[in-house]
Every structure is written in structure tokens, then in C-alpha cells.
Design a protein around this motif. Structure first.
Motif, PDB file in Angstrom:
ATOM      1  N   LEU A   1     -60.271  19.112 -28.273  1.00 20.65           N
ATOM      2  CA  LEU A   1     -60.941  18.156 -28.854  1.00 20.65           C
ATOM      3  C   LEU A   1     -62.143  17.480 -28.697  1.00 20.65           C
ATOM      4  O   LEU A   1     -62.160  16.214 -27.968  1.00 20.65           O
ATOM      5  CB  LEU A   1     -60.187  17.277 -29.660  1.00 20.65           C
ATOM      6  CG  LEU A   1     -58.743  17.318 -30.190  1.00 20.65           C
ATOM      7  CD1 LEU A   1     -58.024  16.280 -30.774  1.00 20.65           C
ATOM      8  CD2 LEU A   1     -58.696  18.590 -31.632  1.00 20.65           C
ATOM      9  N   LYS A   2     -63.328  18.824 -28.454  1.00 23.79           N
ATOM     10  CA  LYS A   2     -64.543  18.292 -28.024  1.00 23.79           C
ATOM     11  C   LYS A   2     -65.220  16.974 -28.748  1.00 23.79           C
ATOM     12  O   LYS A   2     -66.063  15.992 -28.034  1.00 23.79           O
ATOM     13  CB  LYS A   2     -65.721  18.974 -26.887  1.00 23.79           C
ATOM     14  CG  LYS A   2     -66.813  18.932 -26.555  1.00 23.79           C
ATOM     15  CD  LYS A   2     -67.104  20.284 -26.061  1.00 23.79           C
ATOM     16  CE  LYS A   2     -68.664  19.755 -24.960  1.00 23.79           C
ATOM     17  NZ  LYS A   2     -69.246  20.875 -24.688  1.00 23.79           N
ATOM     18  N   ASN A   3     -65.393  17.389 -30.045  1.00 17.81           N
ATOM     19  CA  ASN A   3     -65.728  16.744 -31.073  1.00 17.81           C
ATOM     20  C   ASN A   3     -65.218  15.001 -30.562  1.00 17.81           C
ATOM     21  O   ASN A   3     -66.009  14.620 -30.701  1.00 17.81           O
ATOM     22  CB  ASN A   3     -66.010  16.905 -32.436  1.00 17.81           C
ATOM     23  CG  ASN A   3     -67.037  18.530 -32.571  1.00 17.81           C
ATOM     24  OD1 ASN A   3     -67.866  19.503 -31.221  1.00 17.81           O
ATOM     25  ND2 ASN A   3     -66.528  18.916 -33.664  1.00 17.81           N
ATOM     26  N   ILE A   4     -64.246  14.298 -30.930  1.00 16.41           N
ATOM     27  CA  ILE A   4     -63.488  13.259 -30.690  1.00 16.41           C
ATOM     28  C   ILE A   4     -64.020  13.131 -29.121  1.00 16.41           C
ATOM     29  O   ILE A   4     -64.515  11.912 -29.613  1.00 16.41           O
ATOM     30  CB  ILE A   4     -62.149  13.539 -30.958  1.00 16.41           C
ATOM     31  CG1 ILE A   4     -62.335  14.403 -32.412  1.00 16.41           C
ATOM     32  CG2 ILE A   4     -61.235  12.712 -30.738  1.00 16.41           C
ATOM     33  CD1 ILE A   4     -60.442  14.373 -33.158  1.00 16.41           C
ATOM     34  N   SER A   5     -63.900  14.297 -28.408  1.00 15.92           N
ATOM     35  CA  SER A   5     -64.395  13.099 -27.109  1.00 15.92           C
ATOM     36  C   SER A   5     -65.442  12.318 -26.780  1.00 15.92           C
ATOM     37  O   SER A   5     -65.576  11.484 -26.268  1.00 15.92           O
ATOM     38  CB  SER A   5     -63.882  14.137 -26.335  1.00 15.92           C
ATOM     39  OG  SER A   5     -65.008  15.333 -26.048  1.00 15.92           O
ATOM     40  N   ASN A   6     -65.963  13.861 -27.693  1.00 14.04           N
ATOM     41  CA  ASN A   6     -67.859  12.810 -28.130  1.00 14.04           C
ATOM     42  C   ASN A   6     -68.044  11.418 -28.496  1.00 14.04           C
ATOM     43  O   ASN A   6     -68.688  10.344 -27.753  1.00 14.04           O
ATOM     44  CB  ASN A   6     -68.561  14.350 -28.285  1.00 14.04           C
ATOM     45  CG  ASN A   6     -69.274  15.302 -27.276  1.00 14.04           C
ATOM     46  OD1 ASN A   6     -68.716  15.275 -25.687  1.00 14.04           O
ATOM     47  ND2 ASN A   6     -68.824  15.973 -27.318  1.00 14.04           N
ATOM     48  N   THR A   7     -67.014  11.948 -29.711  1.00 16.39           N
ATOM     49  CA  THR A   7     -67.329  10.531 -30.485  1.00 16.39           C
ATOM     50  C   THR A   7     -66.560   9.413 -29.768  1.00 16.39           C
ATOM     51  O   THR A   7     -67.783   8.443 -29.449  1.00 16.39           O
ATOM     52  CB  THR A   7     -66.756  10.878 -31.556  1.00 16.39           C
ATOM     53  OG1 THR A   7     -67.621  11.922 -32.120  1.00 16.39           O
ATOM     54  CG2 THR A   7     -66.867   9.504 -32.324  1.00 16.39           C
ATOM     55  N   LEU A   8     -65.936   9.565 -29.192  1.00 15.79           N
ATOM     56  CA  LEU A   8     -64.740   8.133 -28.064  1.00 15.79           C
ATOM     57  C   LEU A   8     -65.848   8.030 -27.500  1.00 15.79           C
ATOM     58  O   LEU A   8     -66.378   6.814 -26.781  1.00 15.79           O
ATOM     59  CB  LEU A   8     -63.553   8.588 -28.025  1.00 15.79           C
ATOM     60  CG  LEU A   8     -62.793   8.516 -28.366  1.00 15.79           C
ATOM     61  CD1 LEU A   8     -61.048   9.176 -27.724  1.00 15.79           C
ATOM     62  CD2 LEU A   8     -62.218   7.254 -28.896  1.00 15.79           C
ATOM     63  N   MET A   9     -66.494   9.109 -26.185  1.00 19.65           N
ATOM     64  CA  MET A   9     -67.926   8.352 -25.725  1.00 19.65           C
ATOM     65  C   MET A   9     -69.353   7.677 -25.895  1.00 19.65           C
ATOM     66  O   MET A   9     -69.265   6.357 -25.229  1.00 19.65           O
ATOM     67  CB  MET A   9     -67.953  10.038 -24.678  1.00 19.65           C
ATOM     68  CG  MET A   9     -68.944   9.647 -23.447  1.00 19.65           C
ATOM     69  SD  MET A   9     -67.832   8.689 -22.084  1.00 19.65           S
ATOM     70  CE  MET A   9     -67.447   9.542 -21.690  1.00 19.65           C
ATOM     71  N   ALA A  10     -68.991   8.152 -27.346  1.00 24.53           N
ATOM     72  CA  ALA A  10     -70.444   7.003 -27.577  1.00 24.53           C
ATOM     73  C   ALA A  10     -69.864   5.962 -27.819  1.00 24.53           C
ATOM     74  O   ALA A  10     -70.722   4.126 -27.249  1.00 24.53           O
ATOM     75  CB  ALA A  10     -70.502   7.572 -29.200  1.00 24.53           C
TER      76      ALA A  10
END
Length: 969
Positions: free
Chosen positions: A820-829
Motif C-alpha cells: 500500500l504505497k499510497n498509504i505509506s506516503n500519507t503516513l510518512m507525510a
């Protein structure tokens, strides 16, 4: 009109009073009252003299209206007349424009298109009415209400707007953001690459790209002759013009040669011949008639041009002004040397070298006693002429040292130089500079003879005395230095040279005496002892190999001019400064003196021990540590350093004896117990280690002792004993998270997932702020396939431990591993918002980006965490992935220099050198890593703390970790 009415009134009054018929006596018209007179006894009206009430208009109640005359409003103006304001904006510059504007403002737009069901009309329906105080008050109340309501919703609205903008920016990034990484790459484009970029295609149409040039076709001679003949019939002359006309109709009046006399035709053949003759003459000037090659020398031509162009930076008018000013100075004061020198240099700068020479020679005539003028003349003149000038200068100034030095410089032969200098010394025997220059040209034996004469002529020159002492034998050098001290009793260098002389000849016991006598003698002669200068001299002695002299100087001056409370701090700074300058013996002497003054200071012993560990030998370190533990027996770290040094030298019995002595001095020290256990376990003495741990648990029970006991049984394979010890330990130390971790990991190793989960959960109840326990529980759930539960555990962990970068990082990686790359990017933000200065998060964020955006992200990371080792390591990996080997190596070196304890950096650096480095570079990284002994790092700890790798040395762990790294970035 008003005055006429008054006059009529004045006429009507008497008629009325006389009883005649008139306007006043007309029926229905009231009689006119007579004018008020001060003689009348009526009371004065109370409202007279008071200000009029608000809104009062005189005469309005009886229907009177005011009127305006032309004199009040000025002359009538046309709509196209300009307004009085000269700077009015466009649309308001004429009277008609302003009238139209006022009319538009007055009229309200009540059209249906301007009406809304909810808001009504766009404008105010009552905007044309008067704006009174109650309106203003009502507007202020409504504005305050609006402001209050706006503040209540402000935070939510701004947050929503911010999220919408961020979402919009993520979906539709600006062109500038999309090309930001490419813009940064432009800084690396070389000039050759820039020039090799192809030109942009021409977007213009064909007609614009290829304009039709005018075609000039040569006209044949027959055309001219034909029209010349026809011109006779059509050309006429004005009788007033006479023969001065432009075209003469009869033949023979044109220039002979161009028109043949008597024919009226142009002779084109002669024109061509003349043109060819002229071209031939020009070509013959610049070409060789035989080979046809040019005879113009381009290099010589350019050289001539350069000689003609003045090399000054000023204007020609400034040059002229300067020339005039200098001329006036020369004429006013012809015996002023700087005027002649400045004039000559001005001409030299403007390229007129000969004029400069003439001027300076004239200056030597006017100022024959000026040394500077003669030197300037010698500089401007060519070789042999310069020698003649210098010879002439010597005749005028036989005592000038600079002229003699210049004369020697002009000679090319060494013999001639010696001859000039010896002649100079005959005339100026007191010049130290002449003696030094002359001695430099001589052989050692001749130099010694010359120096013996030089010190007689210049007895106050320290350099000459020291140079003579260096060339003499030991006994003669002592005599020379003694004479030097008699002649110059205030110079320290003579004393230091004497000390170095004694040390070089083996009399080291004399060195301290000489330095002490030097300090006493200099004090007696009123010389101030400058501590910094003496320490610099000691460093020079150290670099020259005079160790005893260096140490004697340090001992003599280290305490001068320092307050007692500042001694320790100042001496430590001095030692660090000496180490930085490479003077290790000076630093050792400072530490020795400091330890002598502060024998019970543990910090001084530690710094001295670290110095010996870094720059000394093992023997010197062990000798120092023996002295240290004798003075500071309670300092555990000194005992442990001594034991470790013996252990690294594979002298296990000596290490045991040191630890035994440490036990006597510190009977219940946890550190010494654990060091003894480690020594035995590392040397495969497991039973001894067990007995030691049992004694430690009974005499000095601590959580770490229990943990080491469990760890020993675990790594030796005694799982049941380890579990029993762990259960016993948790009864006493249930708030120690490492015991819960070990219990859960042992259960995981035995494939008891439920018991492991139970252990972690119990541990988290007792230690809710242990991030490692949360991570282990999350890993366990992920391993058994419970991704949702792992995610929930991490969310709960983040709530209990806010601003924890490790938990955020694991949440991001969990989603990434799940695809789930999109979720990981959101979490990183979100993580970067909560922990904006976390290096591990920024390092991970760099490689979460797509490859083109990674460099941009790395720049942002460096701005936030400039000195964080994880960010530096991420940049090094980025350069490695782009095959920029040199830059990657630089960033790896920077990382391990900033944080040598980060094992991951060493492992990645070693892997990098295995792929791109030489064997020497690989070995250097390995040695540096072994010296640094790193203990931290995610990849490093995963291997170093594994139960199967518990006996591996640092180099072996480095190889193992590097072997498991894959270039997936």
C-alpha cells in the motif's frame, strides 16, 4: 432681485402708513411690520445668537428655497473639457467622464439579474439614503458578530483549506515542482555539455525563415553604351545652367580616359584595366610574388598591437592630468625623489618605457643621494645598463645595503655575486642582511669562517650566533652560545638552542637545568615570559626531535600566568591544541604535569588514557592505567580499560588479575562483575561465567546482572534455564523491558507464538513507553499474517508514545511491505509533520520517492537535518545508486566521521568498497570499523545481537552485515 424687493418694500411702507392704496393694503395681504429699532422696548428673543439646531435650513418652513447663480458655480463647461486635476486616472480626465461616473454611482441596479433569493440584491437597497450614527453603530455590531462567528470556525476552515490545497498540489503539481530536480542538475552541467545541446528549431514559417534577398545582376557594358547614346536625344540643358550642368550633351567634355574623345562612348575596357591594376598593387603589398603565400607575420603583428595598446585601466584624460600634475611637482621641487619615481612608473604603465627610462635617469641626476630612485632606475634598465646604473649608484651611496643586494641579484655567476657581496661587506660590515646573503652562497667551511667574523661585526644578531653554533663542533658550539648569551642576555632562542645541543650530545640531565636557568635569567633581565610563545617553541622542538627539550620547556612554563582554579581546564585545552598541531610529546608532557598536580582527578586520568590509546603504544597505556588505578581505585572505567587492554593482547590471566584487584576496590560493582563474566564467556570458560553470575546475583543483584544471566543460558542453548531465570528476574524487576523482550523472543524461537504475544502484552502493561516492545509485538503479528492487528498495535503505540520516530517509521514500512504505497506516503507525510527533525524518517522518505524526485527530497532532508548520520548515509546511498562513485565515497566518509558508532554506515561503506574500491580501501574501512567498535544501527544490531552470532568479533559482524545488504535502492 433681492435688492429690488427691498427697495419696493421701502416704497410700500410709507404708502401704507399714509392710508393710500398699494400692495400693503391689498385685501388678504397682512400689513407690513415696521423695521425693528433699538429704541423699541421689546425683549430680545432668547434664540438669537445661539447655534442653529441640527438639520435646520433657514426659511424651509415657510416654503423658501435657495437658489444658485452662475457666479457661484463658475462658467459653463463642455463635456469634453479637461478636469482641474492634472493627474487624474484614465476615464476621469474630462468633465463628461466624471458626470457619467457620478450618475452611475447614484443609480442603483435593481434588475432581476442582480437579485438572489437568499441574499437579495447584490448592493444595498438603501445605499442612496443618508448614513447616520445609528446606521454606523448597527454596522459595527454586525461586524463584531461576523468577526466572532468567523473566529469560531477559523481553525477548521483553515485546516480544511490547507488539506484541500495539499491534495490539489499532490494531484496537480506545478510545472516548477515537476522540473525542480532537473533544474538542480543544471548546476552539474559542464561547459562542453552545455555547448553540445542542439539549437531549438525555428518556429517561423518558410517565408520568414528564408527571406528573398535582392538579386544583384551585373549590367553588361553594352547596356551602358546603348543608353548613353540614347541619352543624347533626351538630355537637355537649362540655358541658365551653362556648362555647369550635370550632363553635358556634346562629346569631349568628360574626364579624358573614361570617355573616348570625339566618340561620346564610355571606355569600359580602360575602367576594368584601372581596377585590375589597383587590386594588383594591393595584393603585391601583402603577398609573395613567387609562392603566393602571405608575408604578414600575424604573431608579430599582434605583438606590435599589444605594445601600442596601453596596459593601464584609466582614461586617457586621467593620464594627461596625472602627467601634468607630476610635471608640475618635478618642476616645483626637482629634488623630490617620489615625483621622479611616480612619473617613470606612469610612463611605464602607459607603455612608454623609453620615456620612463629617460625620466628616471634624469631623476638620478637631480636626486643622486636617493636610494629608491637608483633602485627604480636599475629596475627599468635592461641587463648591462642596469649594472652600470648600480655601479654609478654605489659611487654615490657607498653605504646602501639595498643597492649592494640589487647589484648581487643582477649578477648571474656565483663568483661574481660573492665578489660583489664581499666588496659590500668591506664598506658595510654591520649589515646582518649582507652577512646572511653572503653566507648562503658559501660552502660550510667557508661559511663558518665568515660567520665567526660576522658575529664580531654584528654581536647582537641572534640568527648569526645560532647559525655559527650549528656549524661548530660540540665544544665550540657551547662556547659560541655562551658568548651569544653574554652579548644578548634577553633572547630565549639561545637558551633553547643550548638545551637542544646538550640533548643531541646525550646530556639530557642538563636540559632541565638550562631551561630553568633560562627562565631565571630572562626574569632577571626584565623579559616577560610569554607562555604561548614558549609552547610554540616546545612544539617546534618536538617536531625537530628534541623530546627532552620540549618536555623541559613545557614543565617550566605550563603554570606561568594561570589562576589555580583555571589550571585543569587550560591544560586540557593546551594538550588538545598540541595534538591538533601534531606535537604529541608536548601533549604527553602536559598530561604528565597535570596528573602530577591533580593525581586524584578521574577525568584527567581518563583523557590521558584515551590519548595513549589513540597515539601511544599498548605498553604506555597499561603503565598509565596502573598508575591511574593506584590513585583512583574507585574509578571502574580505568580498571575495565586495563583489563580490556590485557585481553586484547590475549593475556587473559593478567586481565583476570586486574579484575580481581578491581573487585577488591569495588566489591559490589555491576560493571566489574559483568566485565569478568564477559572475559570468561569470550574465552569459552562458561562454567566460570555461570559461577560469577550466580555470585553477582546473590551479592549485587541488578536487572542487568539477571539479563546477562538469561542471555548466557540462552546463547548456550539452555532454554529451560533461561526461561526460569527470566521468570525469577521478572518477579524482582518487572519494569525492566529487556527482560520481557528476551522472554518473548525465547518463546518465538520455540515457535510458541501465543506465549510470545502474551509476554509482549504483559510487558507493555508494565512498560508502556518501551518502543522496542511495541515493535516486537507488531513484527510478531505481521509474521503470523495479522496485518490489521499489527497496524492497530502501531497506532496504539503512537498514541501512548507521541513523537516517536521509530514507531512512525515502522508504520510506514508496514504499509509499504503490504504493497500500500499510497498509504505509506500519507503516513510518512504525517510522520514528518510530527517529527520534522527526525533523521531516520527523512532518510526513509528519500527512498520512498520515485527516482527523479529523490534528489529534491534529499536536499530538503539536508536542510532539516544537516548533521544527522542517517540523512548523510541516505545521500551517500543516493549517489551510489546513481553511480557517482567519488561523491558517494565522500559522503560515506562524512557519515562515519560524524557518527562512528553507527554500524549500518560502516556496513554500507564496506559493501560499497567491495564493489567499487581497491583492496587497500576495503582493508582501511575494515580497520577503522574495528577501532570504532560500533554498537548501533538497525542492520548491525540484527546481526550482532542474534543468539547465533554472540561470539563474533567486529570485523566478522561487518562482513556478515555487508553480505546481507542488497542494492535494492
Amino acid at each position: 432681485m433681492a435688492s429690488a424687493n427691498i427697495k419696493q418694500g421701502s416704497k410700500i411702507i410709507p404708502k401704507g402708513s399714509g392710508g393710500g392704496t398699494g400692495a400693503a393694503g391689498a385685501p388678504g395681504v397682512p400689513p407690513v411690520m415696521p423695521l425693528a429699532s433699538p429704541l423699541m422696548g421689546k425683549k430680545k428673543k432668547p434664540f438669537l445668537g445661539m447655534p442653529a439646531p441640527l438639520g435646520y435650513v433657514p426659511g424651509l418652513g415657510r416654503g423658501a428655497t435657495g437658489f444658485t447663480t452662475r457666479s457661484d458655480i463658475g462658467p459653463a463647461r463642455d463635456a469634453n473639457d479637461p478636469v482641474d486635476d492634472r493627474h487624474a486616472p484614465p476615464g476621469k480626465r474630462t468633465v463628461g467622464d466624471q458626470m457619467k461616473k457620478n450618475q452611475e454611482e447614484d443609480e442603483e441596479d435593481l434588475n432581476d439579474t442582480n437579485y438572489d433569493e437568499f441574499n437579495g440584491y447584490a448592493g444595498s437597497l438603501f445605499s442612496s439614503g443618508p448614513y447616520e450614527k445609528d446606521d454606523e453603530e448597527a454596522d459595527a455590531i454586525y461586524a463584531a458578530l461576523d468577526k466572532r462567528m468567523d473566529e469560531r470556525r477559523k481553525e477548521r476552515r483553515e485546516l480544511r483549506e490547507k488539506e484541500e490545497i495539499e491534495k490539489y498540489r499532490m494531484e496537480r503539481p506545478k510545472i516548477q515542482q515537476q522540473f525542480s530536480d532537473l533544474k538542480r542538475k543544471l548546476a552539474e552541467v559542464s561547459e562542453e555539455e552545455w555547448l553540445s545541446i542542439p539549437e531549438v528549431g525555428d518556429a517561423r514559417n518558410k517565408r520568414q525563415r528564408n527571406p528573398r534577398h535582392e538579386k544583384l545582376t551585373p549590367v553588361p557594358d553594352s547596356f551602358f553604351s546603348k543608353h548613353l547614346q540614347t541619352g543624347e536625344n533626351h538630355t537637355s540643358v537649362d540655358p541658365l545652367q551653362g556648362l555647369g550642368g550635370l550632363n553635358t550633351p556634346y562629346p569631349g567634355s568628360m574626364t579624358p580616359g573614361l570617355m573616348t574623345p570625339g566618340t561620346g562612348e564610355l571606355d569600359m575596357r580602360k575602367i576594368g584595366q584601372a581596377r585590375n591594376t589597383l587590386m594588383d598593387m594591393r595584393l603585391s603589398q601583402v603577398s609573395d610574388s613567387v609562392s603566393g603565400q602571405t608575408v604578414v607575420d600575424p604573431k608579430g603583428y599582434l605583438t606590435d598591437l599589444n605594445s601600442m595598446i596601453p596596459t593601464h585601466g584609466g582614461d586617457i584624460s586621467d593620464i594627461k592630468k596625472a602627467r601634468l600634475l607630476l610635471k608640475s611637482v618635478r618642476e616645483t621641487n626637482p629634488h623630490h625623489p617620489p615625483a621622479w619615481i611616480a612619473s617613470a612608473r606612469l610612463e611605464e604603465v602607459t607603455g612608454k618605457l623609453q620615456v620612463a627610462r629617460n625620466l628616471i635617469m634624469k631623476g638620478t641626476e637631480m636626486c643622486p643621494k636617493s636610494e629608491d630612485v637608483w633602485l627604480e632606475a636599475a629596475r627599468l634598465q635592461p641587463g648591462d645598463t642596469a649594472k652600470a646604473v648600480v655601479a654609478q649608484a654605489v659611487r654615490h651611496l657607498p653605504g646602501s645595503v639595498r643597492i649592494y643586494i640589487r647589484a648581487a641579484e643582477l649578477e648571474t655567476d656565483v663568483r661574481a655575486k660573492k665578489r660583489v657581496l664581499r666588496k659590500a661587506l668591506e664598506n658595510v660590515s654591520k649589515s646582518v642582511r649582507l652577512w646572511k646573503t653572503a653566507v648562503e652562497l658559501e660552502e660550510p667551511e667557508d661559511a663558518r669562517i665568515m660567520l665567526s667574523r660576522a658575529v664580531e661585526c654584528c654581536p647582537t644578531s641572534v640568527e648569526l650566533w645560532l647559525a655559527l653554533a650549528r656549524l661548530e663542533t660540540y665544544e665550540n658550539a657551547r662556547r659560541v652560545l655562551n658568548k651569544a648569551r653574554e652579548n644578548i642576555p634577553t633572547d630565549r632562542h639561545i637558551w633553547i638552542t643550548a638545551a637542544k645541543l646538550e640533548e643531541a650530545n646525550g646530556n639530557t640531565q642538563m636540559v632541565d637545568k638550562i631551561i630553568d636557568r633560562a627562565i631565571t635569567s630572562l626574569h632577571a633581565n626584565g623579559v616577560e615570559i610569554n607562555r604561548e610563545q614558549w609552547i610554540q617553541d616546545a612544539e617546534e622542538c618536538d617536531k625537530a626531535g628534541s623530546v627532552a627539550t620540549c618536555q623541559a620547556v613545557i614543565r617550566a612554563v605550563i603554570g606561568i600566568g594561570i589562576e589555580e582554579e583555571d589550571c585543569k581546564h587550560t591544560w586540557m585545552e593546551d594538550s588538545e591544541s598540541c595534538v591538533a598541531h601534531g606535537a604529541l610529546e608536548c601533549a604527553r608532557a602536559i598530561y604528565a604535569h597535570a596528573l602530577q598536580m591533580f593525581p586524584s582527578k578521574k577525568s584527567v586520568w581518563l583523557r590521558a588514557a584515551y590519548f595513549e590509546k589513540s597515539h601511544g603504544t599498548r605498553e604506555s597505556l597499561e603503565a598509565l592505567l596502573q598508575r591511574a588505578v593506584a590513585h583512583c581505585p574507585k574509578a571502574e572505567v580505568l580498571w575495565l580499560m586495563g583489563a580490556k587492554s590485557k585481553w586484547l593482547a590475549e593475556d587473559v590471566p593478567a586481565a583476570r588479575s586486574i579484575l580481581a584487584l578491581a573487585f577488591q576496590a569495588n566489591p559490589n560493582s555491576e560493571e566489574i562483575w559483568l566485565a569478568a563474566v564477559k572475559l570468561e564467556s569470550e574465552n569459552n570458560e562458561y562454567e566460570r561465567a555461570r559461577r560469577l553470575l550466580a555470585k553477582a546475583r546473590s551479592s549485587a543483584p541488578t536487572a542487568r546482572v539477571f539479563m546477562k544471566s538469561v542471555k548466557l543460558e540462552w546463547v548456550l542453548g539452555n532454554i529451560e534455564a533461561a526461561q526460569e531465570l527470566c521468570t525469577e528476574a521478572l518477579k524482582h524487576y518487572e519494569d525492566f523491558p529487556k527482560l520481557w523482550m528476551m522472554r518473548g523472543q525465547i518463546e518465538e524461537q520455540c515457535e510458541n507464538m501465543d506465549k510470545a504475544r502474551e509476554a509482549y502484552n504483559q510487558g507493555l502493561k508494565k512498560c508502556p513507553h518501551s518502543g522496542a516492545l511495541w515493535l516486537l509485538l507488531s513484527h510478531l503479528e505481521e509474521r503470523v499474517g495479522q496485518l490489521t492487528r499489527a497496524r492497530a498495535i502501531l497506532e496504539k503505540a503512537r498514541l501512548k508514545n507521541p513523537q516517536s520516530p521509530e514507531l512512525w517509521l515502522e508504520s510506514v514500512r508496514l504499509e509499504f511491505r503490504a504493497g500500500l504505497k499510497n498509504i505509506s506516503n500519507t503516513l510518512m507525510a504525517k510522520a514528518l509533520q510530527e517529527c520534522p527533525n527526525s533523521g531516520i524518517l527523512w532518510a526513509e522518505a528519500v527512498f520512498l520517492e520515485a527516482r527523479p524526485q529523490r534528489k529534491t527530497k534529499s536536499v530538503d532532508a539536508l536542510k532539516k537535518c544537516e548533521h544527522d548520520p542517517h540523512v548523510l548515509l541516505a545521500v551517500a546511498k543516493l549517489f551510489w545508486s546513481e553511480r557517482k562513485i567519488t561523491k558517494a565515497r565522500e559522503w560515506f566518509l562524512r557519515t562515519v566521521k560524524i557518527e562512528p558508532d553507527l554500524g549500518d554506515a560502516w556496513a554500507l561503506f564496506y559493501k560499497f568498497e567491495l564493489q567499487h574500491g581497491t583492496e587497500e580501501q576495503q582493508e582501511e574501512v575494515r580497520k577503522r570499523c574495528e577501532n570504532a567498535e560500533p554498537r548501533h544501527g538497525e542492520l548491525w544490531c540484527a546481526e550482532s545481537k542474534h543468539v547465533l552470532n554472540w561470539q563474533l568479533k567486529t570485523g566478522e559482524i561487518l562482513t556478515t552485515v555487508a553480505g546481507k545488504i542488497k542494492n535494492t535502492f
